[in-house]
Enzyme design. Structure first.
Site, PDB file in Angstrom:
ATOM      1  N   LYS A  77       0.846  -1.200   0.000  1.00  0.00           N
ATOM      2  CA  LYS A  77       0.000   0.000   0.000  1.00  0.00           C
ATOM      3  C   LYS A  77       0.881   1.249   0.000  1.00  0.00           C
ATOM      4  O   LYS A  77       1.873   1.321   0.730  1.00  0.00           O
ATOM      5  CB  LYS A  77      -0.919  -0.026   1.230  1.00  0.00           C
ATOM      6  CG  LYS A  77      -1.975   1.068   1.236  1.00  0.00           C
ATOM      7  CD  LYS A  77      -2.890   0.917   2.456  1.00  0.00           C
ATOM      8  CE  LYS A  77      -3.958   1.996   2.497  1.00  0.00           C
ATOM      9  NZ  LYS A  77      -4.803   1.893   3.717  1.00  0.00           N
ATOM     10  N   SER A 152      -9.727   2.184   2.743  1.00  0.00           N
ATOM     11  CA  SER A 152      -8.851   2.871   1.827  1.00  0.00           C
ATOM     12  C   SER A 152      -7.914   1.964   1.024  1.00  0.00           C
ATOM     13  O   SER A 152      -7.412   2.367  -0.008  1.00  0.00           O
ATOM     14  CB  SER A 152      -8.007   3.884   2.590  1.00  0.00           C
ATOM     15  OG  SER A 152      -7.157   3.226   3.521  1.00  0.00           O
ATOM     16  N   SER A 176      -9.825  -0.100   6.962  1.00  0.00           N
ATOM     17  CA  SER A 176      -9.220  -0.002   5.628  1.00  0.00           C
ATOM     18  C   SER A 176      -8.497  -1.251   5.139  1.00  0.00           C
ATOM     19  O   SER A 176      -8.095  -1.326   3.977  1.00  0.00           O
ATOM     20  CB  SER A 176      -8.250   1.180   5.571  1.00  0.00           C
ATOM     21  OG  SER A 176      -8.965   2.389   5.575  1.00  0.00           O
TER      22      SER A 176
END
Lengths: 498, 99
Positions: A77, A152, A176
């Site tokens: 990420k 997210s 997330s």
């Protein structure tokens, strides 16, 4: 080969059936084939990945002892820094920035020989539940390209579901990791707060942020968990205690005699019928496997969402003050005679997106003199009540469970203009972050009405992360027997997608 | 219940050092009305007898020995700077001309 689990890939590597270079190249080819449609990656580091793969192959050829995940590719990420590799956090304000150091998560991955393929898309600074808040465009759910992959960490979950990587790293501030896992039919774990170092994780809400492992099976997730977890002197909130034995728990998958607490408040009105159906069926499977199902109550969970949307914006308004156009990132309006303050104002206007600005201002308000007690102060009290609810419930059960999300994946654009509707996605995941405990989401089928994946959430007490892996592995095994093949085999093939 | 005027929002934007267009201020004023009503629910249960929790762990200061350890070189530390000069960050003027 790319549709195997990481565990199977590791066996192929140790038996000599394939090499890490071949495995890495196969994933780079897959990314080239499908990522134009999925948009899971913001940056692909093909050269770095192949170099690292070649190093692992060479070490293996020399007979060196390697970690279980050595040579396996991973998607990272874009909120965790990796030296020399662009890190944007999905924001324009960091476009082109190349960090001069590695986060501890990346250091641990490199030490274990895990091959980092590139950086994945995300809601800007991890604020969102759909990845639509990325300044670089949304990621698409491999189950239905018109739908969101969660957020997210939608880039990481989509990369797993599209077979662009067998492993990924996410971060979870209010869900997330778990919500993207739920809506893409993958597995994601938010470890106990302090279980994985936050050094080099660009901070959104420091008292809630936690990096964690994502994969397509519970065992793969556990293997990655043990690679990244552990005490780090560079993070003062890192827990100095042995890492919970999550791999052993995932291999064992034993739930006989365990008490599983169903949270009364996280299942009912507002939850899609197919989500509830798959959740109830999963409880039956766990009961058949020998677990005792009990009901527990957490009366203050209904205030968690409200408290979260005060605490997280408050902390973010402070954390994001570092983006001041002075030391790194974007600088706008630096003309002759312009003041530092006007450069700062212009840069932050251009560099931040709508949701980030909304939260910075909300946090600025919640922390301002005269309103502090009514908002931030009250939210901190709710945090105490939620932690007490967990403590009381864990006296009656070993783990707590709920659906991960109230609904399956919604359409891209559907909730983009309604912040409150968007925030409701996290209603079942936020309490875990407020109390700092562990949480897992694993796929428990598709909703009959729309054919989209449903997530099953397991919550375990502080530093008892192994419990959620035991339950997750037991449920996964029972479901696999029922399905005959992993859930992702039901997802549409993206082969040949341009 | 709480509501914010457009001027209140403009003041918050100034405090947060973000220039905003009229349209942005307009939108945020409307959205804050809705969001503040929703989050104000915390006040229903936040009674005086409930202690506040700022962090999930009992925080304490962590000290290390005062010894030199490897760190970034000046070049590395400045590598992401929008502008630098003589191994320093170059920033726009922070004081007025007459100061």
């Amino acid at each position: 080969m790319i549709k195997n689990s990481a565990t199977e890939m590791a066996q192929s590597l140790s038996s000599g059936a394939t090499t890490s270079v071949a495995l890495t190249q196969a994933h780079l080819d897959r990314i080239a084939e499908v990522d134009g449609k999925v948009h899971a990656f913001l940056h692909v580091d093909a050269q770095g990945a192949l170099e690292q793969a070649a190093n692992v192959d060479a070490a293996r050829a020399r007979g060196e002892k390697l970690s279980p995940l050595a040579g396996i590719p991973l998607a990272l990420k874009d909120v965790l820094v990796q030296k020399g590799v662009p890190t944007t956090c999905g924001s324009k304000i960091l476009e082109g920035w190349r960090p001069p150091y590695d986060s501890t998560v990346v250091t641990n991955l490199k030490n274990a020989g895990v091959v980092i393929l590139g950086k994945t898309n995300m809601d800007e600074f991890a604020m969102g539940s759909s990845t639509e808040n990325s300044a670089y465009g949304p990621t698409h759910n491999p189950w239905d390209l018109t739908r969101i992959p969660g957020g997210s960490g939608g880039g990481s979950s989509a990369a797993l579901a599209a077979f662009e990587a067998p492993l990924a790293i996410g971060t979870d501030t209010g869900g997330s990791i778990r919500q993207p896992a739920a809506v893409t039919g993958t597995v994601g774990v938010k470890p106990t707060y302090g279980g994985v170092s936050r050094y080099g994780l660009v901070a959104f809400s420091s008292s809630l942020d936690q990096a964690g492992p994502c994969a397509r099976t519970v065992l793969d997730t556990a293997l990655l968990h043990e690679v990244i977890a552990g005490h780090d002197p560079k993070d003062s909130t890192s827990i100095n205690a042995p890492v919970p034995q999550v791999v052993a728990a995932a291999k064992n998958g034993e739930v006989k005699g365990m008490k599983i607490g169903v949270v009364k408040e996280l299942n009912g009105d507002g939850y899609q019928s197919g989500v509830r159906q798959r959740f109830e069926e999963s409880l039956e499977l766990l009961a058949k496997a020998g677990a005792e199902i009990v009901e527990v109550s957490a009366p203050n969970f209904e205030y968690a969402l409200a408290a979260y949307y005060l605490i997280a914006p408050s902390e973010c308004s402070s954390n994001l003050a570092r983006f001041d156009a002075m030391r790194y990132g974007l600088r706008v309006g630096d003309t002759d005679g312009a003041s530092a303050e006007s450069v700062m104002n212009m840069t932050r206007e251009v560099g931040f997106g709508r949701e980030v600005k909304r939260r910075i201002l909300l946090g600025t308000y919640a922390l301002s003199s005269g309103y502090y007690d009514a908002y931030y102060g009250s939210a901190q009290k709710v945090r105490t009540l939620i932690t007490q609810d967990f403590n009381n419930a864990f006296e009656k059960c070993d783990v707590m469970v709920s659906p991960t999300c109230p609904t399956t994946a919604f359409k891209i654009g559907e909730k983009a203009n309604d912040p409150l509707a968007m925030y409701l996605n996290d209603i079942a995941t936020i309490p875990v972050n407020m109390a700092g405990i562990g949480g897992m989401s694993l796929p428990c089928g598709v909703a009959p009405e729309d054919g989209l994946p449903v997530g099953f959430q397991i919550m375990s007490p502080v530093m008892q992360d192994q419990r959620m892996y035991s339950v997750g592995a037991a449920l996964e095994a029972a479901l696999l027997t029922q399905w005959g093949a992993p859930l992702l085999s039901q997802a549409p093939s993206l082969d040949g997608a341009a | 219940m709480s509501s914010l005027s457009r001027d209140d929002v403009a003041n918050l934007a100034r405090l947060a050092r973000i220039d905003m267009t009229d349209q942005e201020l307009e939108n945020l004023t409307t959205e804050f009305g809705v969001i503040l009503n929703a989050v104000a629910r915390v006040q229903e249960v936040a009674t005086t007898d409930v202690p506040a929790t700022s962090h999930p762990l009992p925080l304490k200061n962590i000290f290390r020995s005062d010894v030199v350890i490897p760190s970034l070189t000046p070049e590395e530390a400045l590598s992401g700077a929008p502008a630098s000069e003589e191994q320093r960050f170059r920033v726009p003027q922070i004081l007025g001309e007459e100061a």
